[in-house]
Design a protein around this motif. Sequence first.
Motif, PDB file in Angstrom:
ATOM      1  N   ARG A 166      -8.342 -11.657   4.128  1.00 47.27           N
ATOM      2  CA  ARG A 166      -7.047 -12.285   3.879  1.00 47.27           C
ATOM      3  C   ARG A 166      -6.617 -12.213   2.413  1.00 47.27           C
ATOM      4  NH1 ARG A 166      -4.954 -16.440   7.341  1.00 47.27           N
ATOM      5  NH2 ARG A 166      -7.079 -16.891   8.019  1.00 47.27           N
ATOM      6  N   ALA A 167      -7.570 -12.398   1.507  1.00 45.94           N
ATOM      7  CA  ALA A 167      -7.246 -12.427   0.074  1.00 45.94           C
ATOM      8  C   ALA A 167      -6.789 -11.074  -0.456  1.00 45.94           C
ATOM      9  CB  ALA A 167      -8.460 -12.909  -0.716  1.00 45.94           C
ATOM     10  N   HIS A 168      -7.016 -10.011   0.318  1.00 46.99           N
ATOM     11  CA  HIS A 168      -6.688  -8.671  -0.149  1.00 46.99           C
ATOM     12  C   HIS A 168      -5.495  -8.071   0.591  1.00 46.99           C
ATOM     13  CE1 HIS A 168     -10.355  -8.904  -2.415  1.00 46.99           C
ATOM     14  NE2 HIS A 168     -11.031  -9.172  -1.304  1.00 46.99           N
ATOM     15  N   ARG A 169      -4.740  -8.908   1.255  1.00 49.35           N
ATOM     16  CA  ARG A 169      -3.519  -8.471   1.919  1.00 49.35           C
ATOM     17  C   ARG A 169      -2.336  -9.178   1.287  1.00 49.35           C
ATOM     18  NH1 ARG A 169      -6.682  -5.341   3.188  1.00 49.35           N
ATOM     19  NH2 ARG A 169      -7.077  -4.368   5.216  1.00 49.35           N
ATOM     20  N   GLY A 170      -1.198  -8.481   1.288  1.00 48.53           N
ATOM     21  CA  GLY A 170      -0.035  -9.043   0.632  1.00 48.53           C
ATOM     22  C   GLY A 170       1.080  -9.390   1.595  1.00 48.53           C
ATOM     23  N   SER A 171       2.229  -9.682   1.028  1.00 49.18           N
ATOM     24  CA  SER A 171       3.408  -9.995   1.818  1.00 49.18           C
ATOM     25  C   SER A 171       3.905  -8.750   2.536  1.00 49.18           C
ATOM     26  CB  SER A 171       4.519 -10.520   0.906  1.00 49.18           C
ATOM     27  OG  SER A 171       4.943  -9.485   0.024  1.00 49.18           O
ATOM     28  N   GLU A 175       3.088  -4.886   1.608  1.00 50.97           N
ATOM     29  CA  GLU A 175       2.493  -3.974   2.572  1.00 50.97           C
ATOM     30  C   GLU A 175       3.371  -2.751   2.815  1.00 50.97           C
ATOM     31  OE1 GLU A 175      -0.620  -4.164   3.776  1.00 50.97           O
ATOM     32  OE2 GLU A 175      -0.752  -5.834   2.370  1.00 50.97           O
ATOM     33  N   LYS A 176       4.681  -2.942   2.737  1.00 52.29           N
ATOM     34  CA  LYS A 176       5.593  -1.810   2.904  1.00 52.29           C
ATOM     35  C   LYS A 176       5.446  -0.834   1.745  1.00 52.29           C
ATOM     36  CE  LYS A 176       9.477  -2.599   4.858  1.00 52.29           C
ATOM     37  NZ  LYS A 176      10.857  -3.037   5.185  1.00 52.29           N
ATOM     38  N   VAL A 177       5.347  -1.367   0.535  1.00 52.58           N
ATOM     39  CA  VAL A 177       5.136  -0.509  -0.637  1.00 52.58           C
ATOM     40  C   VAL A 177       3.808   0.245  -0.521  1.00 52.58           C
ATOM     41  CG1 VAL A 177       4.701  -0.503  -3.129  1.00 52.58           C
ATOM     42  CG2 VAL A 177       6.571  -1.874  -2.198  1.00 52.58           C
ATOM     43  N   MET A 178       2.775  -0.450  -0.062  1.00 53.13           N
ATOM     44  CA  MET A 178       1.465   0.192   0.091  1.00 53.13           C
ATOM     45  C   MET A 178       1.527   1.319   1.122  1.00 53.13           C
ATOM     46  SD  MET A 178      -0.510  -1.133  -2.113  1.00 53.13           S
ATOM     47  CE  MET A 178      -2.092  -0.495  -1.565  1.00 53.13           C
ATOM     48  N   ALA A 179       2.287   1.088   2.186  1.00 49.89           N
ATOM     49  CA  ALA A 179       2.440   2.121   3.205  1.00 49.89           C
ATOM     50  C   ALA A 179       3.137   3.349   2.631  1.00 49.89           C
ATOM     51  CB  ALA A 179       3.209   1.580   4.402  1.00 49.89           C
ATOM     52  N   PHE A 262      -4.969   2.103  -8.524  1.00 48.06           N
ATOM     53  CA  PHE A 262      -3.721   1.438  -8.129  1.00 48.06           C
ATOM     54  C   PHE A 262      -3.934   0.595  -6.876  1.00 48.06           C
ATOM     55  CE2 PHE A 262      -0.266   1.717  -4.984  1.00 48.06           C
ATOM     56  CZ  PHE A 262       0.700   0.930  -5.608  1.00 48.06           C
ATOM     57  N   ALA A 263      -4.539   1.196  -5.866  1.00 44.59           N
ATOM     58  CA  ALA A 263      -4.779   0.464  -4.613  1.00 44.59           C
ATOM     59  C   ALA A 263      -5.724  -0.707  -4.834  1.00 44.59           C
ATOM     60  CB  ALA A 263      -5.351   1.419  -3.565  1.00 44.59           C
ATOM     61  N   THR A 264      -6.680  -0.533  -5.717  1.00 40.28           N
ATOM     62  CA  THR A 264      -7.640  -1.601  -6.018  1.00 40.28           C
ATOM     63  C   THR A 264      -6.945  -2.813  -6.629  1.00 40.28           C
ATOM     64  OG1 THR A 264      -9.472  -0.058  -6.317  1.00 40.28           O
ATOM     65  CG2 THR A 264      -9.661  -2.184  -7.427  1.00 40.28           C
ATOM     66  N   LYS A 265      -6.088  -2.563  -7.595  1.00 38.64           N
ATOM     67  CA  LYS A 265      -5.373  -3.666  -8.248  1.00 38.64           C
ATOM     68  C   LYS A 265      -4.361  -4.303  -7.296  1.00 38.64           C
ATOM     69  CE  LYS A 265      -5.964  -1.991 -12.979  1.00 38.64           C
ATOM     70  NZ  LYS A 265      -5.303  -1.511 -14.216  1.00 38.64           N
ATOM     71  N   ALA A 266      -3.682  -3.461  -6.519  1.00 38.04           N
ATOM     72  CA  ALA A 266      -2.691  -3.986  -5.575  1.00 38.04           C
ATOM     73  C   ALA A 266      -3.345  -4.862  -4.509  1.00 38.04           C
ATOM     74  CB  ALA A 266      -1.930  -2.833  -4.923  1.00 38.04           C
ATOM     75  N   SER A 271     -13.094  -3.977  -8.306  1.00 36.63           N
ATOM     76  CA  SER A 271     -13.338  -2.595  -8.711  1.00 36.63           C
ATOM     77  C   SER A 271     -13.046  -1.663  -7.545  1.00 36.63           C
ATOM     78  CB  SER A 271     -14.791  -2.411  -9.152  1.00 36.63           C
ATOM     79  OG  SER A 271     -15.666  -2.591  -8.046  1.00 36.63           O
ATOM     80  N   THR A 272     -12.912  -0.373  -7.863  1.00 38.76           N
ATOM     81  CA  THR A 272     -12.707   0.617  -6.806  1.00 38.76           C
ATOM     82  C   THR A 272     -13.926   0.669  -5.883  1.00 38.76           C
ATOM     83  OG1 THR A 272     -13.485   2.322  -8.346  1.00 38.76           O
ATOM     84  CG2 THR A 272     -11.104   2.067  -8.108  1.00 38.76           C
TER      85      THR A 272
END
Length: 624
Positions: A166-171, A175-179, A262-266, A271-272
């Motif tokens: 849960r802590a590693h998922r966003g709004s 999630e749309k930006v990540m996609a 980038f994905a790690t920080k987002a 860490s990666t």
Amino acid sequence: MRKKTQLIAAMMLFSTTVAVSQMKVREELPDKYKWNLSDLYATDEVWKEEKERVQQEMQKAASYKGKLTGSATILLEALELNSTLIKEMVRLSSYASMKSDQDTRVTKYTGMSQELQQLFSEYGALTSFMEPELLTLQEDQLNTFFTQEKELATYKFYLMDLLRKRAHRGSEDVEKVMAYSSLMSGNAANIFNTFFNAEFPHPEIDLDGEHVKLNPANFALYRASDDREVRSKVFETYFGKLNEFQRTFGAQLYGNINAALFATKARNYESTLNRALDSDNIPTDVFHNLIKNVNGNLETFHRYLNLRKRMMGVDTLHYYDLYAPLVEKVDLDYTVEEAVENILQSLQPLGTDYVDVSKRAFNERWIDMYPNEGKRSGAYSNGAAYDVHPYILMNYNGKYNDMSTLTHELGHTMHSYLTNKKQHFANANYSIFVAEVASTLNEELLNDYMLQQIKDDKIRLAILGNYLEGAKGTLFRQTQFAEFESMIHEKVANGEALTGEDFDKLYLDLTKRYYGHDKNVCIVDDYVKSEWSYIPHFYYNFYVYQYATSFTASTALSEKVLKGTDEDRKRYLDFLASGSTKYPVELLVDAGVDMNTTEPFDLTIAKINKVMEEMETILTRMGK
């Protein structure tokens, strides 16, 4: 008895395969040695029609927005639709990518693969609401849903794992930006694959009066030459050409690391490495302990290198000597037919059903066997076509190592086949962490079978040596790769900009330490600094360490398969059919090996030393 006699006769005759150093045009190869992709789609036109249908069908997913937590029935409907669409898109992607791999110069199929990447991205954006909505579920509400809708049990592991993250998922917006970012995140790997396989000017070289193009398949063939001058020339020429493009390869790899960062920080990971391992809930201690244990046992690796030096009869061992035949005049060659016979015999301990499906893989054109111009290098098994069957890509060159690679990939294929048959698609995508267990165990079974047949000291040395080659390549080399990955990711995370020259220095220093260069165990020539630049696995982000952990797990499990009870073998086969119904470390515990302890690693080091002891005894008996 007849098969045993044929086996030994074949080995003594050192028969050759039809795969020769000069690459064939694909159309010249018999169909029986080429995979049949029409099992996926009859024609490219049918593929296109199906892609357009899926593109329309996936619009239905948007109708579930805001409704997922409303009832168990609606949740099940949405998850079933999502699973079906992904299954169909993966099948489409498999066809396009394998068509492209047949000849990477054909841009049509590269384009089709890119169309699927865009389709996945589009679907990811369309369904970006799903996980944020699901994350609003509380565990007690979810348990109520499981009670109300029994078929939701299929998705229980996925849903509970999602809540864990849960802590590693966003709004929804995040999630749309990540996609959408997926359109860019794979660019470095795509550019590397296209450049290296289709456009890289592989060097040409004269070897014993023969003009040879050093493409990846021929490099792998000639680096194993029994002529030391040939090996030295091949390595220097091949790595020298790689070095001419150091800046390009460096920019590609640096770009890949930045995409991972980038994905790690987002995703709010430390860490990666943490992000890569958390997808399967694997403690980072498993990774760090592997590197620590291997570094603590480099003396065992150096013992192997000194043994190789002794067997080759050289005063100084060089890096270019590491792929040469260990035993003089025992160049173990196998036609495909001989390899298939040996593999099927070696798999007998796994039971009739396992062997029968393996026969289907060989007889029903699941395998693309030989190299051809433009074909992707290396080997892999693709088990993603859930409703069809797995496929294997090979570049078979007729050596013992090729036979070993073939049974390795067959292990992957059987893992995919069994889990696809037993599990729903939602639970069929087993973790990479366990993926190499079946493949390396197959290799162990092949080595064991071959040793049972062979009493001749020279040939026995070659087979035992092949096991050590596997240990070198899978345990020590892959751990070295993992440590290199850890170093470069950590440096970029700390704000350092890495160039091809930086990668060169880091890689060369690390390789010299692993191979005992300063102790004169194995001389690592300076041109080896370029080796990192043609390793595709560095674009997979902390993938390679799992080869090493799987090697140790399979060593422990192979003892149970060969020497244990029927229940031990059943536990192993059940493990192969388990998919992603549990976390991988838990699945291995069920199979009989605990990766939270040092036992698998300790057993592996003990076996490596035992093999070396036998080889040293044989050498002494032979007066060498």
